[in-house]
Design a protein around this motif. Sequence first.
Motif, PDB file in Angstrom:
ATOM      1  N   ILE A  41       0.818  -1.024  -0.093  1.00 36.35           N
ATOM      2  CA  ILE A  41      -0.019  -0.084  -0.016  1.00 36.35           C
ATOM      3  C   ILE A  41       0.822   1.206   0.119  1.00 36.35           C
ATOM      4  CG2 ILE A  41      -1.860   1.236   1.082  1.00 36.35           C
ATOM      5  CD1 ILE A  41      -2.674  -1.540   2.191  1.00 36.35           C
ATOM      6  N   SER A  42       1.275   1.622  -1.104  1.00 36.37           N
ATOM      7  CA  SER A  42       2.497   2.601  -1.423  1.00 36.37           C
ATOM      8  C   SER A  42       2.167   3.305  -2.447  1.00 36.37           C
ATOM      9  CB  SER A  42       3.727   1.790  -1.670  1.00 36.37           C
ATOM     10  OG  SER A  42       4.021   0.854  -0.783  1.00 36.37           O
ATOM     11  N   TYR A  43       2.914   4.564  -2.634  1.00 33.14           N
ATOM     12  CA  TYR A  43       3.135   5.227  -3.933  1.00 33.14           C
ATOM     13  C   TYR A  43       3.992   4.637  -4.869  1.00 33.14           C
ATOM     14  CZ  TYR A  43       0.254   8.902  -1.500  1.00 33.14           C
ATOM     15  OH  TYR A  43      -0.655   9.719  -0.977  1.00 33.14           O
ATOM     16  N   TYR A  44       3.998   5.234  -6.032  1.00 29.22           N
ATOM     17  CA  TYR A  44       4.948   4.363  -6.796  1.00 29.22           C
ATOM     18  C   TYR A  44       6.427   4.600  -6.502  1.00 29.22           C
ATOM     19  CZ  TYR A  44       5.570   9.176  -8.967  1.00 29.22           C
ATOM     20  OH  TYR A  44       6.001  10.527  -9.041  1.00 29.22           O
ATOM     21  N   SER A  45       7.021   5.780  -5.884  1.00 26.62           N
ATOM     22  CA  SER A  45       8.298   5.545  -5.702  1.00 26.62           C
ATOM     23  C   SER A  45       8.729   4.887  -4.510  1.00 26.62           C
ATOM     24  CB  SER A  45       8.790   7.158  -5.239  1.00 26.62           C
ATOM     25  OG  SER A  45       7.927   7.751  -4.296  1.00 26.62           O
ATOM     26  N   ASP A  46       7.969   4.687  -3.443  1.00 27.70           N
ATOM     27  CA  ASP A  46       8.384   3.734  -2.634  1.00 27.70           C
ATOM     28  C   ASP A  46       8.028   2.340  -2.905  1.00 27.70           C
ATOM     29  OD1 ASP A  46       6.341   5.679  -1.910  1.00 27.70           O
ATOM     30  OD2 ASP A  46       5.375   4.405  -0.443  1.00 27.70           O
ATOM     31  N   GLY A  47       6.820   2.207  -3.670  1.00 32.62           N
ATOM     32  CA  GLY A  47       6.654   0.668  -4.318  1.00 32.62           C
ATOM     33  C   GLY A  47       7.792   0.366  -4.795  1.00 32.62           C
ATOM     34  N   ALA A  48       8.350   1.035  -5.864  1.00 30.59           N
ATOM     35  CA  ALA A  48       9.486   0.398  -6.591  1.00 30.59           C
ATOM     36  C   ALA A  48      10.713   0.052  -5.656  1.00 30.59           C
ATOM     37  CB  ALA A  48       9.614   1.730  -7.537  1.00 30.59           C
ATOM     38  N   LEU A  49      10.813   1.027  -4.702  1.00 32.30           N
ATOM     39  CA  LEU A  49      11.891   0.811  -3.734  1.00 32.30           C
ATOM     40  C   LEU A  49      12.115  -0.541  -3.139  1.00 32.30           C
ATOM     41  CD1 LEU A  49      12.778   4.021  -2.132  1.00 32.30           C
ATOM     42  CD2 LEU A  49      14.405   2.864  -3.437  1.00 32.30           C
ATOM     43  N   ILE A  50      10.686  -0.813  -2.651  1.00 24.50           N
ATOM     44  CA  ILE A  50      10.305  -1.991  -1.782  1.00 24.50           C
ATOM     45  C   ILE A  50      10.619  -3.225  -2.822  1.00 24.50           C
ATOM     46  CG2 ILE A  50       8.658  -3.379  -0.620  1.00 24.50           C
ATOM     47  CD1 ILE A  50       7.659  -0.636   0.511  1.00 24.50           C
ATOM     48  N   ALA A  51      10.117  -3.108  -4.084  1.00 27.29           N
ATOM     49  CA  ALA A  51       9.923  -4.352  -5.140  1.00 27.29           C
ATOM     50  C   ALA A  51      11.478  -4.768  -5.281  1.00 27.29           C
ATOM     51  CB  ALA A  51       9.232  -3.928  -6.223  1.00 27.29           C
ATOM     52  N   ARG A  52      12.374  -3.609  -5.518  1.00 29.01           N
ATOM     53  CA  ARG A  52      13.867  -3.723  -5.869  1.00 29.01           C
ATOM     54  C   ARG A  52      14.474  -4.372  -4.745  1.00 29.01           C
ATOM     55  NH1 ARG A  52      16.322  -1.003  -9.771  1.00 29.01           N
ATOM     56  NH2 ARG A  52      18.450  -0.996  -8.567  1.00 29.01           N
ATOM     57  N   ALA A  78      13.282  -6.252  -2.321  1.00 28.14           N
ATOM     58  CA  ALA A  78      12.656  -7.422  -1.857  1.00 28.14           C
ATOM     59  C   ALA A  78      13.459  -8.580  -2.751  1.00 28.14           C
ATOM     60  CB  ALA A  78      11.099  -7.287  -2.334  1.00 28.14           C
ATOM     61  N   ARG A  79      13.592  -7.948  -3.956  1.00 26.80           N
ATOM     62  CA  ARG A  79      14.259  -9.280  -4.964  1.00 26.80           C
ATOM     63  C   ARG A  79      15.742  -9.318  -4.247  1.00 26.80           C
ATOM     64  NH1 ARG A  79       9.459 -10.961  -5.513  1.00 26.80           N
ATOM     65  NH2 ARG A  79       8.466 -10.076  -7.287  1.00 26.80           N
ATOM     66  N   GLN A  80      16.173  -8.130  -3.976  1.00 25.40           N
ATOM     67  CA  GLN A  80      17.720  -8.172  -3.536  1.00 25.40           C
ATOM     68  C   GLN A  80      18.012  -8.979  -2.344  1.00 25.40           C
ATOM     69  OE1 GLN A  80      18.922  -4.070  -3.186  1.00 25.40           O
ATOM     70  NE2 GLN A  80      19.151  -3.751  -5.402  1.00 25.40           N
ATOM     71  N   VAL A  81      17.096  -8.833  -1.436  1.00 21.33           N
ATOM     72  CA  VAL A  81      17.365  -9.625  -0.318  1.00 21.33           C
ATOM     73  C   VAL A  81      16.663 -11.214  -0.423  1.00 21.33           C
ATOM     74  CG1 VAL A  81      17.059  -7.724   1.326  1.00 21.33           C
ATOM     75  CG2 VAL A  81      15.150  -9.026   0.889  1.00 21.33           C
ATOM     76  N   PRO A 121      27.709  -4.149 -13.118  1.00 21.74           N
ATOM     77  CA  PRO A 121      26.926  -5.122 -13.606  1.00 21.74           C
ATOM     78  C   PRO A 121      26.115  -5.483 -12.573  1.00 21.74           C
ATOM     79  CG  PRO A 121      29.173  -5.652 -13.289  1.00 21.74           C
ATOM     80  CD  PRO A 121      28.988  -3.938 -13.253  1.00 21.74           C
ATOM     81  N   ASP A 122      24.793  -6.188 -12.760  1.00 23.17           N
ATOM     82  CA  ASP A 122      23.730  -6.315 -11.829  1.00 23.17           C
ATOM     83  C   ASP A 122      24.067  -8.044 -11.374  1.00 23.17           C
ATOM     84  OD1 ASP A 122      21.821  -6.280  -9.868  1.00 23.17           O
ATOM     85  OD2 ASP A 122      20.213  -6.632 -11.540  1.00 23.17           O
ATOM     86  N   VAL A 123      25.381  -8.304 -10.740  1.00 23.21           N
ATOM     87  CA  VAL A 123      25.353  -9.743 -10.242  1.00 23.21           C
ATOM     88  C   VAL A 123      25.077  -9.405  -8.862  1.00 23.21           C
ATOM     89  CG1 VAL A 123      26.791 -10.462 -11.815  1.00 23.21           C
ATOM     90  CG2 VAL A 123      27.920  -9.050 -10.231  1.00 23.21           C
ATOM     91  N   ARG A 124      24.665 -10.626  -8.076  1.00 19.47           N
ATOM     92  CA  ARG A 124      24.567 -10.562  -6.827  1.00 19.47           C
ATOM     93  C   ARG A 124      25.411 -11.717  -6.031  1.00 19.47           C
ATOM     94  NH1 ARG A 124      21.987  -6.042  -5.470  1.00 19.47           N
ATOM     95  NH2 ARG A 124      22.312  -6.686  -3.448  1.00 19.47           N
ATOM     96  N   PHE A 125      25.977 -11.496  -4.787  1.00 17.32           N
ATOM     97  CA  PHE A 125      26.588 -12.676  -4.227  1.00 17.32           C
ATOM     98  C   PHE A 125      25.791 -12.950  -3.162  1.00 17.32           C
ATOM     99  CE2 PHE A 125      29.615  -9.679  -5.694  1.00 17.32           C
ATOM    100  CZ  PHE A 125      30.075 -10.067  -6.585  1.00 17.32           C
ATOM    101  N   GLN A 126      25.534 -14.175  -2.659  1.00 19.36           N
ATOM    102  CA  GLN A 126      24.501 -14.675  -1.618  1.00 19.36           C
ATOM    103  C   GLN A 126      25.494 -14.609  -0.182  1.00 19.36           C
ATOM    104  OE1 GLN A 126      21.663 -16.182  -2.104  1.00 19.36           O
ATOM    105  NE2 GLN A 126      21.130 -16.576   0.055  1.00 19.36           N
ATOM    106  N   THR A 131      21.560 -10.883  -0.411  1.00 16.84           N
ATOM    107  CA  THR A 131      22.569 -11.052  -1.343  1.00 16.84           C
ATOM    108  C   THR A 131      23.068  -9.522  -1.230  1.00 16.84           C
ATOM    109  OG1 THR A 131      21.021  -9.890  -3.031  1.00 16.84           O
ATOM    110  CG2 THR A 131      21.461 -12.187  -2.956  1.00 16.84           C
ATOM    111  N   ILE A 132      24.345  -9.555  -1.690  1.00 12.65           N
ATOM    112  CA  ILE A 132      25.119  -8.327  -1.998  1.00 12.65           C
ATOM    113  C   ILE A 132      25.582  -8.123  -3.242  1.00 12.65           C
ATOM    114  CG2 ILE A 132      27.533  -7.121  -1.157  1.00 12.65           C
ATOM    115  CD1 ILE A 132      27.231  -7.923   1.724  1.00 12.65           C
ATOM    116  N   GLY A 133      25.415  -6.824  -3.765  1.00 15.90           N
ATOM    117  CA  GLY A 133      25.802  -6.505  -5.106  1.00 15.90           C
ATOM    118  C   GLY A 133      27.205  -5.606  -5.079  1.00 15.90           C
ATOM    119  N   PRO A 134      27.589  -5.466  -6.420  1.00 15.70           N
ATOM    120  CA  PRO A 134      28.891  -4.526  -6.633  1.00 15.70           C
ATOM    121  C   PRO A 134      28.865  -3.236  -6.171  1.00 15.70           C
ATOM    122  CG  PRO A 134      28.291  -5.484  -8.712  1.00 15.70           C
ATOM    123  CD  PRO A 134      27.160  -5.901  -7.529  1.00 15.70           C
TER     124      PRO A 134
END
Lengths: 385, 607
Positions: free
Chosen positions: A232-243, A245-248, B126-131, B136-139
């Motif tokens: 339940i977000s605006y587009y800027s924070d929504g995009a941050l969370i999605a990014r 989420a994938r990163q973690v 580059p968008d590589v990620r290390f577990q 993960t951690i990226g460059p």
Amino acid sequence: MSNIDRRKLVKGSLAVMMAGATFSRGGLADTSEPILLGVSGPLTGPNAQYGTQWKQGFDLALDEIMAAGGINGRKLVYQFEDSQSDPRQSVAIAQKFVSDSRIVMELGDFSSPASMAASPIYQRGGLVQFGFTNSHPDFTKGGDFMWSTSVSQADEQPLLAAYAVKRLGLKKLAVLHLNTDWGRTSRDYFTNAAKEYGAEIVVTEGYIAEERDFRSTLVRVRDANPDGLILISYYSDGALIARQARQVGLKQVICAASSVYSPKFIELGGEAVEDVHVGTRYFPEDTRPEVQKFIAGFKKKYNGQEPDAFNAYSYDAMNMAAAVVKIGGTDRRAIRDAFTKVKDVSSVIFGSATFDVASRRVKGAMNAELVVRKGQFALWDGKPT
Amino acid sequence: MSSWLDYTINGLIVGNVYALVAVGLALIFGVSRLINFAQGSIYLVGAYIGWVAVVQLHTPLPLTIIVVAVAAAIVGLIIERFGLRPLQNSVRIAPLLATIGISFVLDQLVMLTFSPNPRALPSQLPDVRFQVGGGTIGPLDLLIAGVGLTSALLLFVFLRYSKLGWAVRATAQDRDAAMQMGVDVNRVNQAVFGIAAALGGVSGMLVGMYYNQIDTAMSLQATLKGVVAEVVGGAGNVPGAVIGSLLLGLVESYGVAVFGTSYRNLFAFLLLVVVLVLRPNGLFASARQAPPEPLTGTFIAPSRPVRIPRWMLLAASAIFAILPLFPVSFYVLQTLINAWLLGMLALSLTLVAGTIGQVSLGHAALLAIGAYTSALLSLTLNVPVGLAIIGGGLMSAALGTLLISPSFRLRGHYVSIATLAIGEIVSLVILNWESVTRGPIGISGIPPLSLFGYDLISPTAIYWFSFAVMVVLALLQGRLLTSHLGRSFRAIRDDDIAARAYGLSLNRYKSLAFIFGGFAAGVSGGIAAHLYSYINHETFNTQQSILALTVVILGGLGNVVGAMLGAVALVGLPEVFRIAAEYRILIYGIVLLLLVRFRPQGLLGTM
């Protein structure tokens, strides 16, 4: 009766007489004078982007209104006062508009503190305050001069819950919401509806608007082991969370409220927002003529730029204002009464908008179930992601 | 258990982000003893220059970094030369205020050039990620950490082993002595600002890439977090700033882990207050460091206050009192009502900052306490509005003094930072204490102002009411300042050691000042609550605290009449510039800069 009240009465009647004088002059002698609307909204400060988006929507609507002959041959124009969405400034602007007899109604303000602080002044001054981004449940309770086309969250959130739970089959949900009046109200409507449809809310996290780092929040989410994330977000924070989420390493399905609907959501979110599901009120491929007209007009006027939700709200609001003024004329009280009479106004958000006189809001927002596919919003084809 | 590893890693990553800003702040503080509130704006400028380089010029990453660093350094040099150097010999608070003015101007210029819509700043790595752990951690994470640590290390080496570095340290220790030894102090300042700005710019760009998002509102948050990190580490200590940043990141991350997301900033600011109370110079302040401020007259300009003749004051009050009898528009009256409300806040601040020397950057918290108390008293307990407002004032006096009392032993800039933190803490408590404050939903339907059963709803009535309250508070304060108590207050401000030696109990007198000041601010907040009928945690924010400080400096520290004048000017100016729409904050910033430049002791001078 105290002195103060007596003086107020004298002043009030003077103001009425003056307003009457201006009106009769305007009404009888000079029909070439434009009809003036007041806008109170942020042009500077942290919410400045929304004021800029409002202007785009307003200007597009006004071009079309003018092309169709204006308001019974008269021009419709607006005076935009920058409030920075700050209550101290919005009350001063309210006094300014109320005592300026040329202004026939007011649009805005953006945030709840700024809008609702000004409401008593508009109510007492007998000038319609037409809030089109004011989803705070108490906004239209400020008085019979407060009207809103902001979609009630009581309307929208159950639709999102149905999308997530019934259609996508998500049973354990994590809800992340902006911790503002809007985010909180929306969250409550969403969770109630989702539970009714049989889902379980395993974790709820509220974040403040300035937040940029969600990694730790998302670890909490991961530990609760949901099968879907609701933003339940605006587009800027929504995009941050999605990014993030994938990163973690969260791979769950993400569902987001219509407020993320913006080309910017995809631009800011990049690949991370691929397959995000969005329940929205309109989308460019909607074949309804009012939507197509809006999008084509917008792209033409603004060098191919794609409109987003806030552009649509302001465009709709200006069209609604024009429809109301057409019925009510330039008398402020008649304009208020015109809100009860106006029917089936063509609207991007509602298809056709008619006010519910009891709540002073519009019901029946259109709903489309979208998903981001290949960097674009598309109608969801019913396939799971 | 593995989650704790993730929380730790996340805390370190975001700590790195804070470090990028904090290092620049520490460098400038080390040399100029100045908290540079424009550092966040340079960070913003860097992010947008980075955007131009990446998206429009398609520069490769090393070149992008160089372009941003050079451009930001130039901005820093310009700020130093034209914004701050002219203020060298004026009051300490003047450059601080100037950096606030500069940040308005820079933010606004960026907004006008690039529009306030957020933009995507794509990462060039580059968008590589290390577990690592569960995440993960990226460059880019590694690059940010690298830049933060390397710059801290390089700066440390520079300060320790290069000639210019020695000059920087000498200047930091004793500016006048360094000058007498032949150090070109201006060149030192320039070098420091250039380096700090280059760092700030690059950090803005990197953080923008990290989030793939830049927007014109990012500067204030960056400054706030950077300042917290820097002060935790020990102001002016470059490696300390890095450690402080990592610590801040960790505390936030663990705070989220244990208590949830909505408490995040609460722990950041609590950390700051705790560190300041336990180690007033930060965790890593060296014992040999010279005292952070001269002992006497820290913020106070040697100026002769402009004495306004009594008849003139009476005439001005009379004119304002009968103003509503003339045909003035309600808009003018409403603007003046805002000015009277701000005037009460300024009275409060001018007493604590001007008369007793405790500069507060969190004064809006007192408004919020008064507003919530008054609103809740009248709504839930049906207390008559007039009494509820007094209740708001009393609550602000009590709670405000209690909250601020830990900062009584701090000096100089540390007081302002502690009060800034307390302001944020109050706002976050209001947001989270839902059973009482209704959290983010706020309080609506607050009854209108009324007195003895009569509702005051016309602008005229509210005008008279707020004007009368302000005049009474001003008269009381004027009386206070000419009394023995007032002289004791000023003695504490001018030389606290002498005052203590003379037998004055500093804490007790500071408490008295905050009690009176808290009352005035609480009353102002209470009236505002009934005037607006709706308040939430955002109604009284940091911007209002900064505005109040600006008013007080503008009018002249400790100067009661100056506070009123400043309030009218600063509420009036933005209204006067209203026709300038998007440009008005820019104009306001420039006017502020000019005032600080040419009248640093305030319009009416310091009392």
